[in-house]
Design an enzyme around this catalytic site. Structure first.
Site, PDB file in Angstrom:
ATOM      1  CB  THR A   1      14.361  -3.376  -0.143  1.00  0.00           C
ATOM      2  OG1 THR A   1      14.453  -3.281   1.181  1.00  0.00           O
ATOM      3  CG2 THR A   1      13.120  -2.673  -0.494  1.00  0.00           C
TER       4      THR A   1
ATOM      5  CB  THR B   1       2.852  -7.808 -10.389  1.00  0.00           C
ATOM      6  OG1 THR B   1       3.921  -7.236  -9.999  1.00  0.00           O
ATOM      7  CG2 THR B   1       3.321  -8.497 -11.927  1.00  0.00           C
TER       8      THR B   1
ATOM      9  CD  GLU C   1       8.203 -11.583  -4.108  1.00  0.00           C
ATOM     10  OE1 GLU C   1       8.651 -12.390  -3.518  1.00  0.00           O
ATOM     11  OE2 GLU C   1       7.068 -11.699  -4.534  1.00  0.00           O
TER      12      GLU C   1
ATOM     13  CB  ILE D   1      31.848  -5.674 -21.529  1.00  0.00           C
ATOM     14  CG1 ILE D   1      32.867  -5.992 -20.234  1.00  0.00           C
ATOM     15  CG2 ILE D   1      32.519  -6.445 -22.644  1.00  0.00           C
ATOM     16  CD1 ILE D   1      32.614  -7.365 -19.879  1.00  0.00           C
TER      17      ILE D   1
ATOM     18  CD  GLN E   1      46.013  -9.828 -16.511  1.00  0.00           C
ATOM     19  OE1 GLN E   1      45.822  -9.235 -15.904  1.00  0.00           O
ATOM     20  NE2 GLN E   1      46.828 -10.785 -16.657  1.00  0.00           N
TER      21      GLN E   1
ATOM     22  CD  GLU F   1      -2.571  -1.173   2.456  1.00  0.00           C
ATOM     23  OE1 GLU F   1      -2.718  -0.148   3.273  1.00  0.00           O
ATOM     24  OE2 GLU F   1      -3.775  -2.244   2.740  1.00  0.00           O
ATOM     25  N   PRO F   2       0.159   2.463  -0.326  1.00  0.00           N
ATOM     26  CG  PRO F   2      -1.011   4.121  -1.206  1.00  0.00           C
ATOM     27  CD  PRO F   2      -1.285   2.948  -0.880  1.00  0.00           C
TER      28      PRO F   2
ATOM     29  N   GLY G   1       5.003  -0.335   2.470  1.00  0.00           N
ATOM     30  CA  GLY G   1       5.639  -1.108   1.582  1.00  0.00           C
ATOM     31  C   GLY G   1       6.453  -2.013   2.398  1.00  0.00           C
TER      32      GLY G   1
ATOM     33  NE  ARG H   1      11.848 -12.181   0.883  1.00  0.00           N
ATOM     34  CZ  ARG H   1      11.603 -11.761   1.835  1.00  0.00           C
ATOM     35  NH1 ARG H   1      11.879 -12.375   3.232  1.00  0.00           N
ATOM     36  NH2 ARG H   1      10.674 -10.389   2.095  1.00  0.00           N
TER      37      ARG H   1
HETATM   38  C1  LIG Z   1       7.726  -3.179 -10.362  1.00  0.00           C
HETATM   39  C2  LIG Z   1       7.025  -3.527  -8.914  1.00  0.00           C
HETATM   40  C3  LIG Z   1       6.248  -4.565  -8.934  1.00  0.00           C
HETATM   41  C4  LIG Z   1       5.739  -4.943  -7.387  1.00  0.00           C
HETATM   42  N1  LIG Z   1       4.642  -5.844  -7.495  1.00  0.00           N
HETATM   43  C5  LIG Z   1       4.273  -6.306  -6.218  1.00  0.00           C
HETATM   44  C6  LIG Z   1       3.076  -6.946  -6.214  1.00  0.00           C
HETATM   45  O1  LIG Z   1       2.784  -7.832  -7.203  1.00  0.00           O
HETATM   46  N2  LIG Z   1       2.478  -7.181  -5.144  1.00  0.00           N
HETATM   47  C7  LIG Z   1       2.868  -6.347  -4.007  1.00  0.00           C
HETATM   48  O2  LIG Z   1       2.043  -6.251  -2.893  1.00  0.00           O
HETATM   49  N3  LIG Z   1       3.789  -5.603  -3.870  1.00  0.00           N
HETATM   50  C8  LIG Z   1       4.494  -5.191  -5.142  1.00  0.00           C
HETATM   51  N4  LIG Z   1       5.629  -4.357  -5.260  1.00  0.00           N
HETATM   52  C9  LIG Z   1       5.870  -3.516  -4.066  1.00  0.00           C
HETATM   53  C10 LIG Z   1       7.464  -3.960  -3.504  1.00  0.00           C
HETATM   54  O3  LIG Z   1       7.222  -5.059  -2.980  1.00  0.00           O
HETATM   55  C11 LIG Z   1       7.611  -2.552  -2.758  1.00  0.00           C
HETATM   56  O4  LIG Z   1       7.973  -1.695  -3.419  1.00  0.00           O
HETATM   57  C12 LIG Z   1       8.713  -3.180  -1.625  1.00  0.00           C
HETATM   58  O5  LIG Z   1       8.693  -3.882  -0.878  1.00  0.00           O
HETATM   59  C13 LIG Z   1       9.194  -1.788  -1.070  1.00  0.00           C
HETATM   60  O6  LIG Z   1       8.380  -1.148  -0.410  1.00  0.00           O
HETATM   61  P1  LIG Z   1       8.482   0.494  -0.873  1.00  0.00           P
HETATM   62  O7  LIG Z   1       8.589   0.651  -2.338  1.00  0.00           O
HETATM   63  O8  LIG Z   1       7.175   1.038   0.087  1.00  0.00           O
HETATM   64  O9  LIG Z   1       9.955   1.062  -0.241  1.00  0.00           O
HETATM   65  P2  LIG Z   1       9.844   1.484   1.464  1.00  0.00           P
HETATM   66  O10 LIG Z   1       9.528   0.538   2.241  1.00  0.00           O
HETATM   67  O11 LIG Z   1       9.316   3.015   1.491  1.00  0.00           O
HETATM   68  O12 LIG Z   1      11.418   1.901   1.542  1.00  0.00           O
HETATM   69  C14 LIG Z   1      12.229   2.832   1.046  1.00  0.00           C
HETATM   70  C15 LIG Z   1      13.464   2.545   1.143  1.00  0.00           C
HETATM   71  O13 LIG Z   1      13.931   2.454   2.600  1.00  0.00           O
HETATM   72  C16 LIG Z   1      14.425   1.301   3.131  1.00  0.00           C
HETATM   73  N5  LIG Z   1      13.992   0.860   4.321  1.00  0.00           N
HETATM   74  C17 LIG Z   1      12.709   0.780   4.717  1.00  0.00           C
HETATM   75  N6  LIG Z   1      12.508   0.117   5.883  1.00  0.00           N
HETATM   76  C18 LIG Z   1      13.808   0.063   6.375  1.00  0.00           C
HETATM   77  C19 LIG Z   1      14.366  -0.743   7.396  1.00  0.00           C
HETATM   78  N7  LIG Z   1      13.516  -1.123   8.429  1.00  0.00           N
HETATM   79  N8  LIG Z   1      15.691  -0.815   7.519  1.00  0.00           N
HETATM   80  C20 LIG Z   1      16.513  -0.520   6.727  1.00  0.00           C
HETATM   81  N9  LIG Z   1      15.806   0.091   5.618  1.00  0.00           N
HETATM   82  C21 LIG Z   1      14.729   0.267   5.384  1.00  0.00           C
HETATM   83  C22 LIG Z   1      14.022   0.185   1.946  1.00  0.00           C
HETATM   84  O14 LIG Z   1      14.973  -0.642   1.883  1.00  0.00           O
HETATM   85  C23 LIG Z   1      14.141   1.134   0.823  1.00  0.00           C
HETATM   86  O15 LIG Z   1      15.372   1.512   0.357  1.00  0.00           O
HETATM   87  C24 LIG Z   1       6.017  -4.180  -6.417  1.00  0.00           C
HETATM   88  C25 LIG Z   1       6.878  -3.230  -6.724  1.00  0.00           C
HETATM   89  C26 LIG Z   1       7.481  -2.714  -7.958  1.00  0.00           C
HETATM   90  C27 LIG Z   1       8.383  -1.643  -7.964  1.00  0.00           C
END
Ligand SMILES: Cc1cc2nc3c(=O)[nH]c(=O)nc-3n(C[C@H](O)[C@H](O)[C@H](O)COP(=O)(O)OP(=O)(O)OC[C@H]3O[C@@H](n4cnc5c(N)ncnc54)[C@H](O)[C@@H]3O)c2cc1C
Length: 404
Positions: free
Chosen positions: A386, A163, A384, A358, A299, A130-131, A134, A263
């Site tokens: 980060t 997706t 899936e 390359i 190399q 969700e917005p 994540g 995963r």
């Molecule tokens: C192309 C695409 C397809 C997707 N498909 C699906 C899908 O089919 N279904 C679904 O449900 N979701 C889907 N996602 C969502 C995806 O799983 C999320 O984007 C992902 O989990 C990260 O969430 P966020 O984008 O809100 O980033 P955020 O959670 O806001 O993270 C932003 C940054 O902060 C870092 N961060 C956050 N919390 C911590 C912490 N505790 N410690 C250290 N670092 C932290 C993150 O690693 C990242 O670098 C998809 C996303 C994309 C881009």
């Protein structure tokens, strides 16, 4: 099943069959769908026609005793193209959620329907993010409220990054049933085809995997039959009662269970992307002549290729180990599934970047596929879970400390 690095005849045949489809059908279509940023229905139809996009095919791989059926398939398909690959396998994420959380009856009812038929293939979507939720799945706000009078669940909220969201026939949606229980008060639901109150929001224009459709999914008092709750009402009530009493159930929330299962498969996709760029760069380096000799004789170039190949093989071994462990009921005492996705995702980013180097100027243009592969690779450190979240999971698992 004992571990072996010798692939069986069946596995070699599977690898060859998927590779041929990737080379003959997927790769030639990759540039066009990337440029148009459109869902490759025509390629999905071809995959359905030969049985590659079918429940039968995926079920056979899921039940492969070695656990390698899915990683082998993913690596070859995504070697062809990651955007089209995801368009073909995106449905399996929704199917995995039904497998992980549904009753046998629900598995039998919904998973076959997700794939459609050979002549009319359909896709499914898994909607968890969700917005404002994540990485932090516990911050989910989409609500599911049970209406006793009509025996229906009413879903309200906005899902993002789904997706296949909005183009899917069936959406699997996670939602909050008891806000006080935070992440332990979530449940998963199937939204059947044709349900009113579910619609596609914004379609995202992406950096890579552009053939895969990614969109918001809006649920506006979306009513679904009571039996669309995965696992059933009784099981949910028992789970919620245990959570209220503070008893550890030993189970993670539904979306987490799904991510754990998927995963290593996602890691295998990243290995496929990395190998595609490596293969291309290896051939290019043998042909491109500068200073009167092929650039591979330097190399500086050959060592890049040596590092690329070594890291791809290392990532694949982690993926295969995790997939084997999952299939053979081993305990993930060091979060080996997360390890495989972390290493494979970061390998894909590094290897595709080196491949661009390359190819020199050619590597920087859209006339050569490694530029697309580098854009595609980046998703593997984001979705899936980060890379940071994978490290968090590994760190917590190996230390027992609630690392933040
Ligand atoms: C192309 C695409 C397809 C997707 N498909 C699906 C899908 O089919 N279904 C679904 O449900 N979701 C889907 N996602 C969502 C995806 O799983 C999320 O984007 C992902 O989990 C990260 O969430 P966020 O984008 O809100 O980033 P955020 O959670 O806001 O993270 C932003 C940054 O902060 C870092 N961060 C956050 N919390 C911590 C912490 N505790 N410690 C250290 N670092 C932290 C993150 O690693 C990242 O670098 C998809 C996303 C994309 C881009």
């Amino acid at each position: 099943m004992a571990v072996s690095f010798d692939l069986t005849e069946d596995q070699l045949e599977l690898q060859k069959w998927v590779h041929e489809f990737a080379a003959d059908v997927v790769r030639p279509a990759a540039h066009e769908y990337d440029e148009r940023e459109a869902f490759p229905w025509e390629v999905l139809q071809e995959a359905a026609k030969i049985g590659l996009y079918s429940l039968d095919f995926f079920a056979t791989q899921w039940f492969d005793e070695s656990g390698l059926g899915i990683p082998l398939t993913m690596e070859e398909l995504f070697w062809g193209d990651a955007g089209i690959g995801l368009a073909i396998v995106g449905t399996t994420l929704a199917a995995a959620s039904v497998r992980a959380n549904g009753t046998d009856e629900q598995v039998g009812q919904w998973i076959p329907a997700m794939f459609g038929t050979e002549t009319e293939p359909k896709v499914a979507a898994f909607c968890s993010s969700e917005p404002d939720a994540g990485s932090d799945v516990g911050a989910m706000r989409t609500r599911a409220v049970y209406d006793e009078k009509t025996d229906e669940w009413v879903l309200t909220g906005t899902k993002t990054w789904a997706t296949n969201g909005g183009i899917a026939d069936i959406h699997v949606v996670t939602a909050v049933v008891d806000p006080e229980l935070k992440a332990r008060g979530h449940a998963s639901f199937v939204v059947p085809p044709g349900t009113k109150g579910i619609s596609q929001g914004q379609k995202f224009l992406k950096h890579g995997i552009r053939a895969s459709h990614t969109a918001e999914v809006v649920l506006d008092e979306c009513r679904i039959p009571g039996d669309c709750l995965l696992g059933g009402r009784e099981k949910l009530e028992e789970r919620l009662a245990r959570a209220r009493e503070g008893v550890q159930s030993g189970r993670t929330q539904p979306s987490m269970a799904t991510f754990e299962r998927t995963r290593p498969a996602v890691g295998a996709q990243a290995v496929g992307v990395a190998r595609a760029a490596y293969d291309y760069a290896l051939e290019y380096a043998g042909q491109r002549v500068q200073f009167g000799r092929p650039i591979i004789e330097n190399q500086a170039v050959a060592f890049l290729l040596a590092d690329m190949r070594t890291s791809i093989d290392a990532a694949r071994l982690l993926v295969w180990r995790a997939a084997w462990m999952a299939r053979n009921g081993q305990q993930f005492t060091a979060a080996e599934g997360s390890m495989s996705k972390l290493v494979a995702g970061e390998t894909a980013v590094r290897v595709t970047e080196k491949a661009m180097q390359i190819l020199g100027g050619n590597g920087y243009t859209r006339d050569y596929p490694v530029e697309r592969m580098a854009r595609d690779a980046k998703i593997y450190t984001i979705f899936e879970g980060t890379s940071e979240i994978q490290r968090l999971v590994i760190a917590r698992t190996i230390s027992g400390v609630h690392v933040r």
